[in-house]
Motif scaffolding. Structure first.
Motif, PDB file in Angstrom:
ATOM      1  N   VAL A 337       1.484  -6.840  -8.657  1.00  0.00           N
ATOM      2  CA  VAL A 337       1.262  -5.830  -7.913  1.00  0.00           C
ATOM      3  C   VAL A 337       1.541  -6.208  -6.271  1.00  0.00           C
ATOM      4  O   VAL A 337       1.155  -7.072  -5.765  1.00  0.00           O
ATOM      5  CB  VAL A 337      -0.291  -5.130  -7.829  1.00  0.00           C
ATOM      6  N   THR A 338       2.728  -5.269  -5.929  1.00  0.00           N
ATOM      7  CA  THR A 338       3.391  -5.740  -4.514  1.00  0.00           C
ATOM      8  C   THR A 338       2.549  -4.868  -3.647  1.00  0.00           C
ATOM      9  O   THR A 338       2.443  -5.401  -2.261  1.00  0.00           O
ATOM     10  CB  THR A 338       4.715  -5.502  -4.718  1.00  0.00           C
ATOM     11  N   ARG A 339       2.403  -3.629  -3.545  1.00  0.00           N
ATOM     12  CA  ARG A 339       1.775  -2.929  -2.604  1.00  0.00           C
ATOM     13  C   ARG A 339       0.819  -1.901  -3.175  1.00  0.00           C
ATOM     14  O   ARG A 339       1.082  -1.460  -4.330  1.00  0.00           O
ATOM     15  CB  ARG A 339       2.836  -2.056  -1.891  1.00  0.00           C
ATOM     16  N   VAL A 340      -0.143  -1.322  -2.470  1.00  0.00           N
ATOM     17  CA  VAL A 340      -0.590  -0.481  -2.889  1.00  0.00           C
ATOM     18  C   VAL A 340      -0.934   0.934  -1.800  1.00  0.00           C
ATOM     19  O   VAL A 340      -1.033   0.602  -0.608  1.00  0.00           O
ATOM     20  CB  VAL A 340      -2.376  -0.810  -2.842  1.00  0.00           C
ATOM     21  N   ASN A 341      -0.529   2.033  -2.243  1.00  0.00           N
ATOM     22  CA  ASN A 341      -0.142   3.176  -1.311  1.00  0.00           C
ATOM     23  C   ASN A 341      -1.437   4.077  -1.301  1.00  0.00           C
ATOM     24  O   ASN A 341      -1.992   4.519  -2.309  1.00  0.00           O
ATOM     25  CB  ASN A 341       1.015   4.151  -1.500  1.00  0.00           C
TER      26      ASN A 341
END
Length: 568
Positions: A337-341
């Motif tokens: 997981v690279t980003r969480v929006n």
């Protein structure tokens, strides 16, 4: 036709007549509120003025029914606002938000000081009426509701006088409100003229600052050319570089793309897709090697690499509040997981980040592994559209209890209570911040939140207008009403001028941010709409949302404290 005349005649208090009256006041007010005067509309606040007209024409509502609808509408409105602003309430005190919130608090203090100076210098206007005028001058309806509720709370068994004073407060609010909206825009224009602001230049400065933003995750591709890094695992690289980062993908010299683990060893010539903060970019150019241009998504979608990047929606409540590191995604699903929006803002996917309903995870891995995780997390937009009424009514339940707790302070003859306005507001802010930690689903879609908020404020404004309408014309269209308008204009303009001139002259804030600050200081959407139209970007909205949570909270509390100190 007698049945219709009976239903529509002034003074009818039957249930069908009451529902008919509220329906008319609300739909007519919303419709008329869309009309723009010099590019500015009053929005839903026009419901109050339609209610005043209908009350003046003799339409009434049974006292207990009106009181219930007014207070329940206020609770829905306040609670929805708390849930909306809560996630940003505490973070608004960080970095530049401290200065903006400090200026907003200065504005609130000046509003109170000017109101009290007028009250003590003149005669003939009660403190209750001046609080109503101040609430209208700062275009803050929750403050009016909180003050009215506190007034009834301290009135004792016989509340007839308190109801009369409450209606006077509503009249003062209505008299001051229109110039309150106009006054904010006048001050914006004055500041622009005084400092000879070039809006195009201010927009350019904002765009340059955004380009240098250090808040959002930064996605870069590096080619490893540093001999000292070659042979190190990603875990050791984390120990060596003391900043947060995620290596999403690694391309071997032979073209093979792999999803790395903490034990993956980096070698010379490999290309890595890395997510970090913008300010840390130079660190990785020194440690790893040069930044290169590479279209990972296009290459990774081909059959050769079998690695794709997708977004997964968290819609199952059992993952609400769970730390990302607890998910073991690399071990269990072979994914990164690279980003969480969250609510439109990208966050770096650190292990300690707690997930919330509605989060969108940017996941990298094989298609079949991503599909398995999507099924586990829900990934269903339909589920997000279902309102979480359990948390909402838990919050209202707790809010009423908290609002009823007596708080004794020296010098006050009666204990202070947060009341039906302050209690739900405080609980909503706390729930929206820490509810996920205790696995309470606080997510509500923006459409559902807006619907509850609008229903609440419409019920409140319609009730206030109908109750105050009978004596409105006889009071407002008199020398007394004219003085209320003047007092309100002074309460509106003087604090804004001080805050705006200080923000530009001393702190050199961008004019677009100042417009958002002034609008947020008076929690005034029409003024924000005007500022957004001038700016053409979201700079005013960012400043507005920074000061809005604290300002809304303080406006509600200050209105209650004034009534308790001077009227108890």
């Amino acid at each position: 036709m007698d049945w219709l005349l009976e239903l529509l005649k002034p003074g009818a208090t039957s249930l069908p007549s009451t529902i008919l009256l509220y329906s008319f006041v609300i739909f007519a007010g919303i419709y008329l509120g869309k009309i723009r005067f010099f590019g500015v509309s009053l929005g839903v606040t026009f419901v109050l003025f339609v209610g005043l007209i209908m009350g003046h024409l003799g339409y009434t509502v049974e006292k207990d029914t009106l009181h219930f609808l007014r207070e329940f509408g206020l609770i829905l409105f306040i609670f929805s606002i708390g849930m909306q602003v809560g996630p940003g309430f505490f973070s608004s005190f960080k970095e530049g938000g401290v200065r903006l919130n400090g200026l907003a608090l200065l504005g609130i203090s000046l509003n109170v000081v000017i109101m009290l100076v007028i009250y003590f210098l003149q005669s003939g206007t009660s403190l209750q009426e001046m609080v109503g005028v101040m609430s209208g001058a700062v275009t803050n309806t929750p403050g009016l509701g909180a003050a009215q509720q506190t007034l009834l709370q301290i009135s004792g068994p016989d509340q007839s006088e308190a109801y009369s004073l409450s209606q006077q407060m509503s009249m003062g609010y209505a008299a001051a409100y229109p110039l309150g909206v106009i006054g904010i825009i006048i001050v914006m224009l004055v500041i622009k003229r005084v400092y000879r602001v070039n809006v195009a230049e201010e927009i350019r400065h904002i765009e340059e600052d955004n380009a240098k933003s250090q808040l959002a995750p930064h996605v870069l591709t590096f080619r490893i050319t540093n001999d000292l890094i070659s042979g190190l695992s990603i875990a050791k690289l984390h120990n060596l570089i003391s900043v947060n980062f995620i290596i999403s993908r690694v391309m071997k010299p032979d073209g093979e793309v792999v999803i790395p683990t903490s034990q993956t060893v980096l070698e010379l010539g490999e290309e890595v897709l890395l997510v970090c903060s913008a300010q840390d970019e130079e660190v990785f150019t020194r440690f790893l090697g040069p930044i290169i241009e590479k279209e990972w998504d296009r290459e990774s979608d081909s059959a050769t690499y079998h690695v794709v990047s997708r977004r997964i929606l968290v819609t199952k409540s059992e993952y609400n509040g769970k730390k990302l590191g607890e998910m073991r995604l690399r071990m269990g699903f072979k994914l990164n997981v690279t980003r969480v929006n969250r609510a439109g803002v990208d966050l770096l996917a650190s292990p300690n980040l707690r997930l919330r309903m509605g989060d969108r995870l940017t996941v990298v891995g094989k298609e079949e592994d991503i599909n398995r995780l999507a099924e586990r997390l829900g990934n269903s937009m339909k589920r997000l559209n279902e309102p979480n009424l359990i948390t909402m009514f838990i919050g209202i339940f707790l809010g009423i209890i908290v609002g009823s707790i007596p708080l004794k302070f020296p010098g006050m003859s009666v204990p202070m209570k947060l009341g039906l306005a302050g209690g739900p507001l405080v609980v909503a802010i706390l729930l929206s911040n820490w509810g996920p930690k205790y696995h309470l689903v606080t997510y509500t879609s923006s459409a559902a939140n807006l619907l509850l908020r609008e229903i609440g404020i419409c019920l409140f404004l319609a009730s206030v207008g109908i109750a105050a309408g009978a004596g409105f014309a006889d009071t407002v269209f008199t020398p007394t009403g004219g003085m209320w308008v003047l007092y309100g204009f002074l309460i509106t303009v003087i604090p804004l001028l001080v805050v705006g001139l200080l923000a530009r002259g001393k702190y050199k804030l961008n004019y677009l941010s100042i417009m958002g600050l002034l609008s947020g200081n008076y929690t005034d959407p029409p003024a924000l709409a005007y500022a957004n139209k001038i700016a053409g970007n979201d700079a005013p909205a960012v400043a507005y949302s920074t000061v809005y949570p604290l300002t809304m909270f303080m406006r509600v509390i200050v209105a209650q404290v004034l009534i308790l100190i001077f009227c108890a």
